[in-house]
Each structure stands twice: as structure tokens, then as C-alpha cells.
Motif scaffolding. Sequence first.
Motif: not given
Length: 235
Positions: A141-144, A149-158
Motif C-alpha cells: 500500500l505504501l508502494e501504491a 500519490g496520496p488520495g490517488g486511484d490505484a489497485l493493489v493485489v496481494i
Amino acid sequence: MPEFAIILARWAAWAPGLESETDWAHWDGEPPQGPAVPDLSWLPPMQRRRLPALARGVFHVARQAGGDDVDRLPTVLASAHGELSRTLGLLNDLAENEPLSPAAFSLSVHNAVSGQLSIALGNRAPASCVALAGDGISTALLEAQCLAGPGGDALVVIYEAPLPEQYRPYQQSDTFPWALALRLGPGGTGYRLSRRAGSGGPANQGPALARFLAAGDADLTLRGPRSDWRWTRDE
């Protein structure tokens, strides 16, 4: 104490027999029983046949959590060991002086699932692959945050699967395969993540987080060898 905040817009998780929020909210912590692979009928058969069970779980949750605009989201995929069983098969072939399969090798590298997912979703946005270690899944999540950017859209899959038997004396192993996707972006629920020195702890951080999210709890600590991460939901 290092900390950062995320906004979680949507999430999805899969393990054999566990898919819905109700399933996860009532999971008792024991290895679940159920179908070994999720439904990927949306994927062309040629692509679907190449995917092992764990990668199918990744595709399933990524599409569920990503939503209609999943093809434009910066993506972070994270796993401690990835497709290690495939790598072990290649090592066994080497030991037996057998020729190596180029296809098997290309799918054994740590970012193979990321490439396949990008192709399947038609996603040309930036992607990153993280090899998780003692700091646990919160590092993805830190990588995302750095990627979008803070508050930006991203998808994290673990995602994770049990280690092959040969490695289990040396490394803690998850007890069943699982995949968890977290869609970050505006309009969701805020969480604050704070780190402290690790106290050790079980594997299966992803399933523990899925149960926490499904139950709507306010506080969770994910323990790890090097870092413990406390999740606190904003009021």
C-alpha cells in the motif's frame, strides 16, 4: 512511529470456498474448503488455460475490486514467494538434466502475473511488483501511495500460496492460497496505518485483513517478523 493514511474505495478477496463479504466475515481462521479456482468466464479460453489456480485468484479479485475503469488504474502486485512451485519444477528439471520449458520459465518470474493481468485487462497504466518480506502486506500500500500519490486511484493485489514442502522447514508458509485486491481512491473509507517493531506472527495476513474489512471492525494489528502494522478506521 511511521504512519500513513489510505482511502479504501472497494475491495475483493478470494480463497477456496471464500468469496463474498459474508463468507469472509464468518471465516473461522481455519483452512477453508471449496472450489480450488474462481470463475474466470470473462477471460478468453486461451489465456485462461495458461493460468494456475493462484493467478486465477489474482485475476478474479483484481477485476472485482477494480470496477469498470480497472483498465486505467496504476497497479501494484505483491507476494512474498509468487509462483515458487513453478520455479521449483524448473529446478527439478535442471537437476534431472531435462530441457527447460521457455513458457514455464517466462511464467515463473516475479512479475509474470502482473504482465498477464495487464494484457488481460488492456491496462497500460504503470505497474509495480513488490516482493514482500518481514514488513508484510502494508508495504504494498505504501508502494501504491508512491505510484499514484496520496488520495490517488490505484489497485493493489496481494496474493500468496503454501510453500512447496521442501522450503517449509526454513520459512513460515501460508496454509492455503488466497488473493486480496484493494482499490484505493476518493469516496471510500479512510484507514490510518502505523508501524512498530515486529513481534512475529502467523502468515495469512491477507485473509486476516479480508475478515477485518468484511466484519467492519475498527482496529486490527497485522503482525510480522520485522514490522507490525496497526490499521485504524477513521470515524
